[in-house]
Scaffold this active site. Structure first.
Site, short mmCIF file in Angstrom:
data_model
loop_
_atom_site.label_atom_id
_atom_site.label_comp_id
_atom_site.label_asym_id
_atom_site.label_seq_id
_atom_site.Cartn_x
_atom_site.Cartn_y
_atom_site.Cartn_z
N ASP A 163 9.85 6.67 -10.38
CA ASP A 163 8.25 6.75 -10.69
C ASP A 163 7.54 6.87 -9.34
O ASP A 163 7.46 6.07 -8.57
CB ASP A 163 7.72 5.51 -11.38
CG ASP A 163 8.20 5.45 -12.74
OD1 ASP A 163 9.22 6.10 -13.25
OD2 ASP A 163 7.77 4.67 -13.71
N LYS A 191 2.48 9.59 -15.52
CA LYS A 191 2.36 8.13 -15.78
C LYS A 191 1.11 7.70 -15.28
O LYS A 191 0.32 8.14 -14.33
CB LYS A 191 3.38 7.42 -15.00
CG LYS A 191 3.20 5.80 -15.05
CD LYS A 191 4.40 5.29 -14.35
CE LYS A 191 4.01 3.75 -14.17
NZ LYS A 191 5.34 3.20 -13.25
N LYS A 212 3.98 8.58 -19.81
CA LYS A 212 4.37 7.16 -19.82
C LYS A 212 2.90 6.22 -19.46
O LYS A 212 2.11 6.58 -18.49
CB LYS A 212 5.11 6.76 -18.69
CG LYS A 212 5.50 5.39 -18.38
CD LYS A 212 6.52 5.10 -17.28
CE LYS A 212 6.60 3.65 -17.09
NZ LYS A 212 7.72 3.33 -16.09
#
Length: 223
Positions: A91, A154, A183
């Site tokens: 990430d 995300k 996400k």
């Protein structure tokens, strides 16, 4: 439904004062409940990979975290090292200042440095830090992430105030289309919130409250 939700959760421990026993407990919980991954700081990747080696739970780590202000070269190195240590997902935080300057070339290069370094060996999720962005900037960040080959976008690091909102998840889903993951992270502390994010278009939930979510409880943690 509970098992389906569990398979969408990145069970998270990213606080700077996290200790080994907490990481061990995180991995044990991930195995018991069948979470998608554990999301940990890079220093814990090797341990998690060892603890989870005979399970379906992936090891996820963070790149350029939490500010996104490292150079693309540094982020690329972090990515290669994380994969070598056993990470199957990364990430990364974008260069937020460059995005706000509308320097799209720099932002795309920054993301592509990570997707190229991952080279298909790990999923790449791009943290756009929604709490710092306008709607226009959120859309632009999502478009650049897709263009640079990311697998997911995300919402948040959990370190810049604010977190995932249903509104932002809907916006991000519309921006990336049906084929890229979204996400939701930051502030998802119970099953009701998780289901609302999923209904809005999230395909992954980042939370330290994974156990509470699947048990139908409410946790105190913000991330």
């Amino acid at each position: 439904m509970t098992k389906q939700i569990a398979r969408m959760i990145d069970h998270t421990a990213l606080k700077p004062d996290t200790v080994k026993s907490e990481i061990e407990a995180l991995c044990k919980e991930a195995r018991v409940y069948g979470f998608a991954s554990v999301c940990v700081n890079p220093c814990w990747v090797k341990l998690c990979a060892e603890l989870l080696k005979e399970s379906e739970v992936k090891v996820c780590t963070v790149i350029g975290f939490p500010l996104g202000a490292a150079s693309p070269e540094t982020k690329a190195f972090e990515t290669r090292q994380a994969i070598a240590d056993g990470a199957g997902e990364v990430d990364m935080v974008i260069n937020i200042g460059a995005l706000k300057d509308r320097d799209t070339g720099t932002v795309e290069h920054d993301i592509r440095a990570v997707t190229d370094a991952a080279d298909g060996k790990a999923l790449v999720k791009v943290i756009i830090e929604t709490s710092l962005l306008t709607d226009e900037e959120k859309r632009l960040a999502c478009e650049l992430a897709v263009k640079a080959g990311a697998d997911f976008v995300k919402t948040s690091t959990g370190f810049s105030g604010g977190g995932a909102t249903v509104r932002d998840i809907k916006l991000m889903r519309e921006a990336v289309g049906p084929d890229i993951g979204v996400k939701a992270s930051g502030g998802v502390r119970d099953k009701e919130s998780a289901l609302a994010m999923i209904e809005a278009g999230a395909t992954r939930i980042g939370a330290s409250a994974g156990v509470s979510i699947v048990k139908g409880l409410t946790a105190d943690e913000d991330y």
